[in-house]
Write an enzyme that holds these catalytic residues in place. Sequence first.
Site, PDB file in Angstrom:
ATOM      1  N   THR A 150       0.822  -1.209   0.000  1.00 58.09           N
ATOM      2  CA  THR A 150       0.000   0.000   0.000  1.00 58.09           C
ATOM      3  C   THR A 150       0.859   1.264   0.000  1.00 58.09           C
ATOM      4  O   THR A 150       1.997   1.247   0.486  1.00 58.09           O
ATOM      5  CB  THR A 150      -0.893  -0.019   1.260  1.00 58.09           C
ATOM      6  N   ASP A 151       0.276   2.363  -0.472  1.00 59.28           N
ATOM      7  CA  ASP A 151       0.988   3.643  -0.406  1.00 59.28           C
ATOM      8  C   ASP A 151       1.047   4.170   1.035  1.00 59.28           C
ATOM      9  O   ASP A 151       1.781   5.119   1.324  1.00 59.28           O
ATOM     10  CB  ASP A 151       0.332   4.679  -1.329  1.00 59.28           C
ATOM     11  N   GLU A 152       0.247   3.554   1.943  1.00 63.58           N
ATOM     12  CA  GLU A 152       0.208   4.075   3.317  1.00 63.58           C
ATOM     13  C   GLU A 152       1.547   3.906   4.038  1.00 63.58           C
ATOM     14  O   GLU A 152       1.785   4.563   5.047  1.00 63.58           O
ATOM     15  CB  GLU A 152      -0.903   3.385   4.119  1.00 63.58           C
ATOM     16  N   TYR A 175      -1.847  -0.473  11.027  1.00 62.96           N
ATOM     17  CA  TYR A 175      -1.982  -1.137   9.725  1.00 62.96           C
ATOM     18  C   TYR A 175      -0.780  -0.843   8.838  1.00 62.96           C
ATOM     19  O   TYR A 175      -0.113  -1.759   8.342  1.00 62.96           O
ATOM     20  CB  TYR A 175      -3.277  -0.682   9.028  1.00 62.96           C
ATOM     21  N   LYS A 179       2.219  -3.301   7.400  1.00 57.70           N
ATOM     22  CA  LYS A 179       2.485  -3.488   5.968  1.00 57.70           C
ATOM     23  C   LYS A 179       3.932  -3.086   5.651  1.00 57.70           C
ATOM     24  O   LYS A 179       4.599  -3.728   4.842  1.00 57.70           O
ATOM     25  CB  LYS A 179       1.517  -2.656   5.118  1.00 57.70           C
TER      26      LYS A 179
END
Length: 369
Positions: A150-152, A175, A179
Amino acid sequence: MRSLTTILVTGGAGFIGSNFIHWLLGRADFQGRIINLDALTYAGNLENLVDIEARYGAAAEETGAARRYFFVQGDICDRSLVERTFSKYQIDTVVHFAAESHVDRSILGPEAFVRTNVLGTYTLLDVARQAWRLPSGAMREDVLFHHVSTDEVFGSLGEEGYFTEATPYDPRSPYSASKAASDHLAMAYHHTYGLPLTLSNCSNNYGPYQFPEKLIPLMILNMLEGKPLPVYGDGRNIRDWLYVEDHNEAVWTIMQEGQSGRTYNIGGENEWENIRLLERLIELVAEEAGLDAARLRGLITYVKDRPGHDRRYAIDCSKLKKELGWKQSVTFDEGLRQTVKWYLSNPTWVSRVRSGAYREWIEKNYTSR
Ligand code: NAD
Ligand code: DAU
């Protein structure tokens, strides 16, 4: 171009994974097999794959066709199950979607995120490393582990700038931290053990089969039920939205042609403030469902902000576009309208998922087989 034939899809009963299975098995140029390993957590729903099971699963064998879809219910942290799955199906490719994926849940209960996203990813990587090692000790070259991320992991942007592949990691929720840890493990297995591996970091996805805890399906369904539309904080946080099929096409392009050991950013180049997106969604739902837009707007309710709420995500995906020739093909208006239509035309799926009754449906129709 890599030839990928026996693909372990983890998390294939979830939102992006089930869309990936539909998309890939629908391609005439893919004649391989898919093994879907999924624990069926609250987010995993085999109802997303009923047509796939009927067309490519056990039923296909009854008509004399080769079976191309297999479902294994299990946890990616269960090493012996993962080993048995690799050996039984002779897996040559992994595309790893399985994760705990919802930020709000990670704030309420981080442990499941650390377990699945970190320990689960480690388990898959380590089994792949063992399974794909040749007697000489060298690693097979005709295999691939693709890690979906993810870009998060990059944190939060201000008003300017974009996430590139070189942006330093700065995760800010349990989260995204879990990741980020899984991304580092994946790259470490490539550098340390020579595991053939690609990795992608994607922006916000939307489309059919998304669990209605995420912004777009939650808002559509709340509108249909006349419930409040909860907007966190001032509603001006920005996300970069991509239609799920465009994400899956990018993943497949990277799996076929991406360079091992490289990461690729995937994005929509489509930034929206949450409140603007909600206003557009209200117009579409009003049109498609024949509801009154002014009444729907009256449901907008500003609520307390998400703790540590990242302000803005925006992806620079020029590397993927330039090097591998991928581009988005679904405009936001088309994709949003298709998504609204999908939720309107699948009331049984919606009501089972909303009430939790899809768990009973799975029990009755599937896992007891
Ligand atoms: P999802 O929550 O809809 O689905 C996750 C799936 O993983 C479910 O089917 C669930 O049953 C399965 N799963 C969870 N824990 C498991 C375990 N321990 N063992 C086996 N299966 C397990 O998630 P999604 O939105 O489809 O996201 C898929 C992947 O894409 C995730 O890795 C996520 O981080 C990444 N991603 C998502 C988005 C997005 O906008 N949704 C954007 C970028 C990246
Ligand atoms: O950027 C990729 C990520 O996108 C993925 O890695 C995650 O798995 C996925 O869940 C998504 O994360 P977000 O936190 O951005 O998605 P979510 O749908 O939860 O929220 C989108 C935005 O809308 C965010 O700014 C929070 C806001 N929001 C969300 C909900 C559920 C609201 O204002 N109200 C809500 O009720």
